[in-house]
Design a protein around this motif. Structure first.
Motif, PDB file in Angstrom:
ATOM      1  N   THR A 703       0.673  -1.260   0.158  1.00 18.73           N
ATOM      2  CA  THR A 703      -0.160  -0.062   0.075  1.00 18.73           C
ATOM      3  C   THR A 703       0.840   1.386   0.060  1.00 18.73           C
ATOM      4  O   THR A 703       0.682   2.258  -0.712  1.00 18.73           O
ATOM      5  N   THR A 706       3.058   2.095  -3.387  1.00 17.30           N
ATOM      6  CA  THR A 706       2.123   2.365  -4.419  1.00 17.30           C
ATOM      7  C   THR A 706       1.514   3.796  -4.250  1.00 17.30           C
ATOM      8  O   THR A 706       1.341   4.651  -5.320  1.00 17.30           O
ATOM      9  N   ILE A 734      -7.708   5.632  -8.739  1.00 24.57           N
ATOM     10  CA  ILE A 734      -6.691   4.447  -8.852  1.00 24.57           C
ATOM     11  C   ILE A 734      -6.849   3.776  -7.281  1.00 24.57           C
ATOM     12  O   ILE A 734      -6.853   2.661  -7.060  1.00 24.57           O
ATOM     13  N   THR A 738      -7.918  -0.124  -6.721  1.00 23.15           N
ATOM     14  CA  THR A 738      -6.746  -1.057  -6.342  1.00 23.15           C
ATOM     15  C   THR A 738      -6.873  -1.359  -4.800  1.00 23.15           C
ATOM     16  O   THR A 738      -6.398  -2.561  -4.392  1.00 23.15           O
ATOM     17  N   THR A 741      -9.366  -4.232  -4.429  1.00 24.65           N
ATOM     18  CA  THR A 741      -9.013  -5.183  -4.843  1.00 24.65           C
ATOM     19  C   THR A 741      -7.624  -6.078  -4.686  1.00 24.65           C
ATOM     20  O   THR A 741      -7.531  -6.883  -3.786  1.00 24.65           O
ATOM     21  N   LEU A 742      -6.760  -5.308  -5.047  1.00 23.23           N
ATOM     22  CA  LEU A 742      -5.375  -5.849  -5.070  1.00 23.23           C
ATOM     23  C   LEU A 742      -4.847  -5.700  -3.721  1.00 23.23           C
ATOM     24  O   LEU A 742      -4.097  -6.799  -2.959  1.00 23.23           O
ATOM     25  N   CYS A 813      -1.842   0.965 -12.798  1.00 23.81           N
ATOM     26  CA  CYS A 813      -2.275  -0.133 -12.020  1.00 23.81           C
ATOM     27  C   CYS A 813      -1.498  -1.465 -12.710  1.00 23.81           C
ATOM     28  O   CYS A 813      -1.563  -2.351 -11.861  1.00 23.81           O
ATOM     29  N   GLU A 816       1.292  -1.812 -10.151  1.00 27.90           N
ATOM     30  CA  GLU A 816       0.734  -2.202  -8.837  1.00 27.90           C
ATOM     31  C   GLU A 816       0.506  -3.901  -9.008  1.00 27.90           C
ATOM     32  O   GLU A 816       0.792  -4.448  -7.800  1.00 27.90           O
ATOM     33  N   ILE A 817      -0.024  -4.210  -9.979  1.00 24.70           N
ATOM     34  CA  ILE A 817      -0.263  -5.773 -10.171  1.00 24.70           C
ATOM     35  C   ILE A 817       1.113  -6.345 -10.211  1.00 24.70           C
ATOM     36  O   ILE A 817       1.223  -7.486  -9.462  1.00 24.70           O
ATOM     37  N   VAL A 849      -9.677  -5.613 -11.835  1.00 26.39           N
ATOM     38  CA  VAL A 849      -8.933  -4.501 -11.993  1.00 26.39           C
ATOM     39  C   VAL A 849      -8.841  -4.476 -13.755  1.00 26.39           C
ATOM     40  O   VAL A 849      -9.130  -3.285 -14.186  1.00 26.39           O
ATOM     41  N   GLN A 853     -10.757  -1.264 -15.416  1.00 25.21           N
ATOM     42  CA  GLN A 853      -9.714  -0.471 -16.437  1.00 25.21           C
ATOM     43  C   GLN A 853     -10.152  -0.470 -17.838  1.00 25.21           C
ATOM     44  O   GLN A 853     -10.144   0.576 -18.383  1.00 25.21           O
TER      45      GLN A 853
END
Length: 919
Positions: A703, A706, A734, A738, A741-742, A813, A816-817, A849, A853
């Motif tokens: 977290t 990012t 964003i 994220t 989810t992520l 994004c 971040e993945i 995501v 997107q």
């Protein structure tokens, strides 16, 4: 304060005074009791024999108190900020988390307030007393000092009593002392400083009469009883904040200050230096602040803890208070009660000694599984069979089996003798039929033996006298000993037998002696003359054996750098023997309650660190030991099941109570309850706690960098006078997609290998380790460089500002993945088949995501809302390429740092890869 008749002028406690003196001091009559009028007067003077109601808080007070901490303030500020910006989804989610946390906290506090109620429930509603010379039934609440109380088997002692009479009286004091064997009671006077378990002349409120009858004078009621003192200790203990909450509160305050100061400076710079309109500058700065503050972090931490609760429940650890999940992972010392936790709380006959040698009984507990055998696996001879038969006949207990579980009804040691007889091949019912009982002398602490008289099987005349008791007492009644062929020797070598007794006792076993005598005639009752010239059948050593799984769990704990200490009310020799069998240390150091009393608060931490066993301890001793360990920075998990454990359970960083055999008071004072009463489940819970903390750190490690990447990219643009790569609305987009989810999927991560081969983290360890701080800086700069590289790509491609920013959002994004796959393994490489394929939660999050997107990029209404433009395939593929490149770069950096040995946590991984199954 009214004058209490319980206080002697010289302040000598009642157990150190003869009964007649106690009666005198209480101004009562041992045979007549108090007059009704005097009892009523004393009730007015001393108050009811009840424990005080704890202070109760209204539901609204408890609900309001949930918001009085930095973490909740942090959440509310984030929600307000999101609402000001019109970010209603985030604001609603954050407020929902706050509300759920508050409701859970209110419910848990309501359960905690039940601890005192659980103690009060130990008091029975009625008692039999002598009043005005006649026995009568009185309310327990109406008992007063000076009342003469009658007790018998099955009663719960209604107040603290100095015994005036005791006939074969045995009381189960495990809830106060932790001893697995019932206490034998008499009217004997003991030393003033004798431990509670050695006070034979006292019966304490809340304990259970297991056998016999007694009469005693009330010397303490209500808050002045032993249980009352424990109740007061519980009320005086302030609940500790868990290490995680302390770190999050500190982290939240620091982050909020940094965000506020940085926002003011950035706003001033944008307006005064760059000449931006103040409203545009304010919107940008506020959006960056929201991006910088991880408002979803507390929600993810709560979810991570909740998942840990579910995993622990599957491993028999029921978590009553959510933060205890993580605290278990920080545990550096486990202070464990012995009886029922490290041991089975089932007495077992383990060693048999006759005149011809020694034998061993295999098996544990009351289940008749195992056998009695001599060295070389020889079957038992007549001498061993006679010894087992003596234990069977001179016995008042019964064994029952239900669902494969064997339970004793009566004295635990007598239950063990029944199991021994079955292991030796004897049929209890057949033996009782062949030797019907004619008379009994019950066990009494005054004479320290039990005797039974049995008829011999027809056509034999006469009778069989069987005696069991304290080995020294039985030995004094014997003239000879039994040989292996069933004959008696002519002489009894007393010094040799005393040496055998001492040898068994030194191994921590309780010893009983057994003797018998064949009487030529069948008397109607046992006479004193019959109890002389007996034949010694032998000795039997009893022990409450350690759980086999506890031995393995202690080894696991020690390999994880966790010290295990036994704190018990049992005798030092017994506790030391069990500690050696468990592997607490090669040569366990034992400290007694007297040693703790003699040690100052300043010197106690050294003793607490040095000793592995604390024996004959009181609730105060346990409390002092836990506090001494905590003063050295230890995170202490305390286990227990009795009322005497409740104060230390509440004081410990994590209190762990037993679910089956634990008292309600212990359960209510604890944060975790073991459904299987097994020490191994504590170690399993520590493992799960470490996994939870790892996952929380992964959430932070993902977290903060990012979010930092967004901030660095925009701040760099402002400072360098470049076009802003993201609009405020796009920054919020964003963060929203994220974080939900992520960021959330890291809560579901399985354990990495080597979790239990790391030392426990220090209690004051910062939430952000040096490696994580390095990662925050590195990833933030790396993401910012990547974002500005995309801006240059868009400009050179002539995409236009809106399309370029659309590509920037997609690229961010994707970055971040890619970073998500890297951060899933903090202690090992992520470039493995399991590491790259992810978990179902990870794959679902990535898919979500991607779908969002695509909608962000190609749906008209999203284009209008966020000022986006559709992208061609060639441009769109830039985003996943950047994500893959970021993962490879960060994995290479991790491998290089591990090779250089720069960060300790990168060297903590075990030899297995990330796909190895954790213990």
């Amino acid at each position: 304060m009214p004058d209490q008749p319980t206080a002697a002028p010289d302040l000598v406690p009642p157990h150190a005074l003869p009964p007649s003196r106690v009666v005198e001091l209480q101004r009562t009559d041992a045979r007549h009791g108090l007059e009704d009028a005097e009892a009523a007067r004393r009730l007015q003077e001393h108050g009811p024999n009840t424990l005080p109601e704890p202070p109760r808080h209204s539901w609204l007070q408890r609900f309001g108190a949930q918001f009085a901490n930095a973490l909740i303030g942090f959440l509310l500020a984030s929600a307000a900020l999101a609402a000001v910006l019109g970010h209603w989804v985030d604001a609603t989610v954050i407020l929902g988390v706050v509300l759920i946390n508050a409701l859970v906290g209110v419910a848990q506090e309501g359960k905690a307030e039940a601890a005192m109620s659980a103690l009060r429930d130990l008091l029975t509603p009625h008692a039999r007393v002598l009043r005005s010379g006649a026995p009568q039934v009185a309310d327990v609440a109406a008992l007063v000092p000076g009342d003469v109380v009658l007790i018998e088997a099955g009663d719960r002692v209604p107040a603290d009593l100095r015994l005036l009479q005791a006939h074969a009286l045995r009381i189960d004091e495990a809830l106060l002392t932790g001893e697995s064997v019932v206490a034998e009671k008499s009217t004997a006077t003991v030393a003033a400083d004798a431990p509670l378990g050695d006070r034979a002349g006292m019966a304490y409120s809340g304990t259970l009469v297991a056998a016999g009858t007694g009469r005693g004078v009330v010397v303490a009621t209500g808050v002045h009883t032993e249980i009352g003192r424990i109740s007061a200790m519980l009320g005086a203990i302030e609940p500790l904040t868990t290490p995680l909450l302390r770190q999050i509160n500190r982290f939240g305050r620091q982050l909020a200050i940094i965000a506020l100061v940085a926002s003011v400076l950035l706003f001033a710079f944008a307006v005064l230096v760059r000449g931006l309109h103040w409203l545009d500058a304010l919107m940008t700065v506020v959006a960056l602040a929201v991006g910088f503050i991880p408002e979803g972090l507390p929600a993810v931490i709560t979810i991570t803890l909740a998942i840990g609760v579910q995993r622990m429940a599957a491993r028999h650890a029921i978590v009553r208070q959510l933060p205890a999940v993580e605290t278990l992972g920080a545990t550096s010392v486990i202070c464990s009660d012995k009886t029922g936790t490290l041991t089975r709380n089932e007495m077992t006959c383990q060693r048999l000694v006759t005149a011809c040698g020694k034998a061993v009984a295999s098996g544990t507990g009351y289940a008749p599984l195992g056998r009695v055998e001599l060295p070389g696996s020889s079957p038992p001879g007549p001498d061993l069979l006679q010894l087992a038969r003596a234990g069977l006949l001179c016995n008042d207990a019964a064994l029952t089996e239900s669902g494969g579980h064997w339970q004793v009804h009566g004295d635990p040691m007598e239950g063990a003798l029944l199991a021994l007889a079955l292991k030796a091949g004897l049929n209890p019912q057949a033996e009782h039929d062949r030797h019907p009982r004619l008379d009994t002398i019950p066990f009494d602490a005054a004479h320290r033996f039990m005797a039974t008289l049995h008829a011999l099987p027809a056509p034999q005349e006469g009778a069989l006298l069987v005696v069991k008791g304290a080995p020294e007492q039985v030995l004094a009644m014997c003239a000879n000993a039994l040989l292996d062929d069933g004959r008696a020797t002519g002489l009894l070598d007393e010094p040799a037998w005393h040496e055998r007794i001492a040898h068994i006792a030194a191994d921590g076993q309780r010893v009983l002696g057994f003797a018998f005598k064949l009487l030529p005639e069948r008397p109607e009752r046992i006479e004193a003359a019959h109890l002389k010239g007996l034949t010694l059948a032998g000795l039997i050593g009893f022990i409450d054996p350690p759980r086999p799984e506890a031995i393995a769990a202690v080894a696991d704990a020690r390999s994880a750098g966790i010290a295990v200490k036994m704190i018990t009310g049992d005798h030092g020799a017994t506790a030391r023997a069990i500690a050696a069998q468990l592997g607490l240390a090669r040569d366990p150091v034992v400290a007694t309650g007297a040693d703790v009393d003699a040690t100052s608060d300043e010197a106690l931490p050294a003793l607490a660190g040095r000793a592995q066993v604390f024996a004959r301890t009181s609730p105060e001793h346990k409390l002092r030991v836990v506090r001494a360990l905590q003063s050295q920075g230890a995170v202490v998990a305390m286990t227990g099941d009795g009322v005497n454990d409740a104060p230390s359970l509440k004081q410990a960083d994590v209190g762990v109570a037993m679910g089956h055999k634990g008292t309600e008071a212990a359960k209510e004072a604890a944060q975790v309850v073991l459904s299987d009463d097994n020490f191994a489940s504590i170690v399993a819970a520590v493992h799960e706690g470490r996994v939870v903390y790892d996952n929380i750190r992964k959430v932070l490690a993902w977290t903060l960098p990012t979010n930092g990447g967004e901030v660095v990219a925009v701040v760099a643009a402002l400072v360098l006078g470049l076009t802003l790569p993201l609009t405020p609305a796009q920054i919020l987009w964003i963060n929203m997609i994220t974080a939900t989810t992520l960021g959330l999927v890291l809560a579901f991560e399985p354990p990495e290998a080597g979790v239990m081969r790391r030392p426990p983290r220090p209690a004051d360890a910062p939430l952000l380790s040096p490696f994580m701080l390095w990662r925050i800086v590195l990833v933030s700069v790396l993401f910012a460089l990547a974002i500005h590289a995309v801006m240059l790509w868009g400009e050179r491609r002539g995409l236009g500002l809106e399309a370029t920013r659309t590509l920037v959002v997609n690229a961010f994004c994707a970055l971040e993945i890619g970073y998500l796959f890297s951060v899933r393994y903090l202690h090992a490489t992520s470039i493995t088949w399991q590491g790259t394929r992810g978990t179902p939660a990870v794959l679902y999050a990535v898919l979500a995501v991607l779908v969002l997107q695509l909608a962000f990029t190609y749906t008209p209404w999203m284009q209008t809302l966020f000022a986006t433009r559709p992208l061609g395939l060639a441009d769109l593929l830039v985003a996943p390429a950047l994500g893959a490149l970021a993962m490879l770069l960060l994995e290479g950096e991790k491998a290089l740092l591990r090779r250089l040995g720069w960060f300790d946590e990168l060297r903590l991984a075990g030899p297995e890869g990330p796909g190895a199954r954790a213990p």
